[in-house]
Scaffold this active site. Structure first.
Site, PDB file in Angstrom:
ATOM      1  N   ASP A 168       0.821  -1.209   0.000  1.00 51.10           N
ATOM      2  CA  ASP A 168       0.000   0.000   0.000  1.00 51.10           C
ATOM      3  C   ASP A 168       0.856   1.261   0.000  1.00 51.10           C
ATOM      4  O   ASP A 168       2.021   1.253   0.416  1.00 51.10           O
ATOM      5  CB  ASP A 168      -0.895   0.029   1.247  1.00 51.10           C
ATOM      6  CG  ASP A 168      -2.004  -0.999   1.189  1.00 51.10           C
ATOM      7  OD1 ASP A 168      -1.968  -1.866   0.283  1.00 51.10           O
ATOM      8  OD2 ASP A 168      -2.894  -0.961   2.060  1.00 51.10           O
ATOM      9  N   HIS A 203       3.696  -2.333   3.099  1.00 51.78           N
ATOM     10  CA  HIS A 203       3.703  -0.986   2.538  1.00 51.78           C
ATOM     11  C   HIS A 203       5.003  -0.721   1.787  1.00 51.78           C
ATOM     12  O   HIS A 203       6.080  -1.128   2.242  1.00 51.78           O
ATOM     13  CB  HIS A 203       3.521   0.064   3.653  1.00 51.78           C
ATOM     14  CG  HIS A 203       2.187   0.002   4.315  1.00 51.78           C
ATOM     15  ND1 HIS A 203       1.866  -0.960   5.268  1.00 51.78           N
ATOM     16  CD2 HIS A 203       1.066   0.767   4.156  1.00 51.78           C
ATOM     17  CE1 HIS A 203       0.614  -0.775   5.664  1.00 51.78           C
ATOM     18  NE2 HIS A 203       0.118   0.263   5.023  1.00 51.78           N
TER      19      HIS A 203
END
Length: 481
Positions: A76, A227
């Site tokens: 992400d 992430h």
């Protein structure tokens, strides 16, 4: 001359009956229309009431469970300067992943977003700016950010992603309205089953990130949250160990597809105060339904409409569909005139019912040459009198050939070509489309069963066949192999 009383009476009775009949028809018409409209109005009102009470509407859809343990690595908040390092690791390990990107980051680093697609990974929509207060105070803002990011991705990479991940996850952020609007628009919403916690606590080190993932849980299908945004250097350091962990446990790696059943958290206690009114509900639902039609128009990429189709419900059709889910046959033999090009299972791709083969050996077997221009990220094919450029940056194929006698202007044509895939230095292209766009044609192909060898027979003309046959062949229900 006086009228006869009988005739006058008859005319009066006829006029009265005609008037009554017209009024009856008019009354029945109004009644029918009112009765037809009422259920729709009442149905929408009932739906609005149900969603406002917090009850989510179930969406009926068939998903395809993984036949072997599969892990979906997701990243992400990118793309950032760290994303190329993540991509390098994934390429080295021959692993596919899914990147939930932010629109504003794609605008800053469009080339990295393009590389994500070129390397064969999936893209997901993570809104435009990730600002919770804006996104979760009003669904209209969330919708606008999703649409903005979607348009940026479509313009930058040629991809309109169906996947959405809510910043911070859906728990406490989404309500029944959010789920319903996005579902009606055709999106798939994915949370996760394992949180690496690389963004939950500040100062997480690579060893801690790995230890968190190591705890599982490990089901048949696992979605891992990580992430690749700025500041996540430790995630990059932990990634090789995380990949090795799943390999040692026997997991296959894959990108998310619309066939993967979404993992969605329960709504939980709302963190945000929102007011839903009926007028907004009607307009947002209409916008969602309108957006859903985009997927229908894009479900079949160029050339997909001539994919191999056996009669519906036949054993061949069932075997064909199952083969697409299970990975296809073990070998692919392509007969090009008097030459045969043999591929093992590891040397070709079987995806969505079509074969993608390495461009260079295919063209060499056909008698042509391929040159790779690294600076322009373009493969130039010279095949007889035909020149073709596979442009990865633009996701298009430009074909130049001598004009036919009946079409003096037909010299160069540009085809959207998102099906090409660059992996580990090898450019894979769809077999049938490539042959036909270069003037050759597929004569026959076996129905691809789960295992065994598939034989493809093709007629090759050495790059000297004039005219454009692809557009007419797309109406042919034969296979795109």
């Amino acid at each position: 001359m006086k009228r006869r009383p009988q005739a006058y009476s008859f005319r009066m009775i006829s006029t009265v009956w005609t008037s009554m009949l017209c009024l009856t028809i008019l009354w029945l018409t109004v009644l029918t229309n009112t009765a037809g409209a009422a259920p729709s109005h009442e149905g929408e009102e009932a739906l609005f009431t149900q969603l406002k009470s917090g009850k989510r509407m179930a969406t009926e859809k068939n998903y395809t469970p993984a036949e072997k343990p599969t892990v979906y690595l997701t990243f992400d908040d990118g793309p950032s300067k760290l994303t190329p390092k993540v991509l390098d690791i994934l390429r080295k390990e021959d692993v596919r992943a899914t990147f939930f990107v932010l629109g504003e980051q794609v605008q800053e680093r469009p080339n990295i977003a393009k590389r994500i697609v070129e390397d064969g990974h999936a893209l997901g929509n993570h809104t435009y700016n990730h600002v919770y207060q804006e996104l979760y105070s009003d669904f209209r803002v969330f919708w606008e950010q999703v649409q903005k990011t979607e348009n940026i991705l479509l313009e930058t990479t040629g991809v309109r992603p169906r996947f959405i991940r809510a910043p911070g996850g859906t728990y406490g952020n989404f309500d029944a309205f959010y789920f319903h609007y996005l579902g009606q628009a055709g999106y798939e919403i994915y949370d996760w089953t394992i949180d690496s916690e690389d963004a939950r606590r500040p100062g997480m080190m690579a060893d801690q990130i790995f230890s968190t993932v190591e705890k599982g849980p490990f089901g048949n299908e696992v979605i891992v949250l990580m992430h690749d945004g700025s500041g996540h250097d430790e995630t990059v350091k932990a990634l090789p160990r995380i990949i090795r962990l799943f390999k040692e446990k026997g997991y296959a790696f894959a990108s998310l597809t619309p066939e993967v059943k979404p993992v969605q958290f329960s709504s939980g206690k709302p963190k945000w105060s929102r007011t839903e009114i009926r007028e907004s509900f009607d307009s947002l639902l209409a916008a969602a339904h309108e957006h859903r039609e985009l997927w229908t128009a894009e479900d079949l990429p160029p050339g997909k409409d001539n994919a191999l189709k056996a009669p519906s419900g036949s054993p061949a059709a069932i075997a064909y569909a199952e083969a697409g889910q299970r990975g296809g046959p073990d070998r692919l033999n392509v007969h090009l005139g008097d030459r045969t090009l043999a591929f093992t299972k590891e040397q070709f791709r079987f995806r969505d019912g079509s074969y993608r083969v390495p461009l260079r050996p295919l063209i060499a077997a056909m008698g042509g040459t391929v040159e790779w221009n690294a600076e322009r990220r373009t493969a130039v094919v010279r095949y007889g009198a035909i020149t073709a450029e596979y442009d990865l940056a633009r996701q298009e194929l430009r074909v130049r050939r001598p004009a036919a006698e009946w079409d003096a202007e037909a010299k160069t044509r540009i085809h959207p070509f998102p099906e090409m895939e660059l992996a580990n230095g090898t450019l894979y292209v769809p077999l049938r489309q490539t042959l036909e766009l270069l003037g050759d044609r597929v004569l026959s192909s076996d129905v691809p069963y789960e295992r065994g060898i598939v034989e493809v027979q093709a007629a090759v003309y050495g790059g000297y066949r004039t005219g454009w046959i692809f557009e007419t062949n797309r109406r042919n229900p034969l296979a795109q192999v």
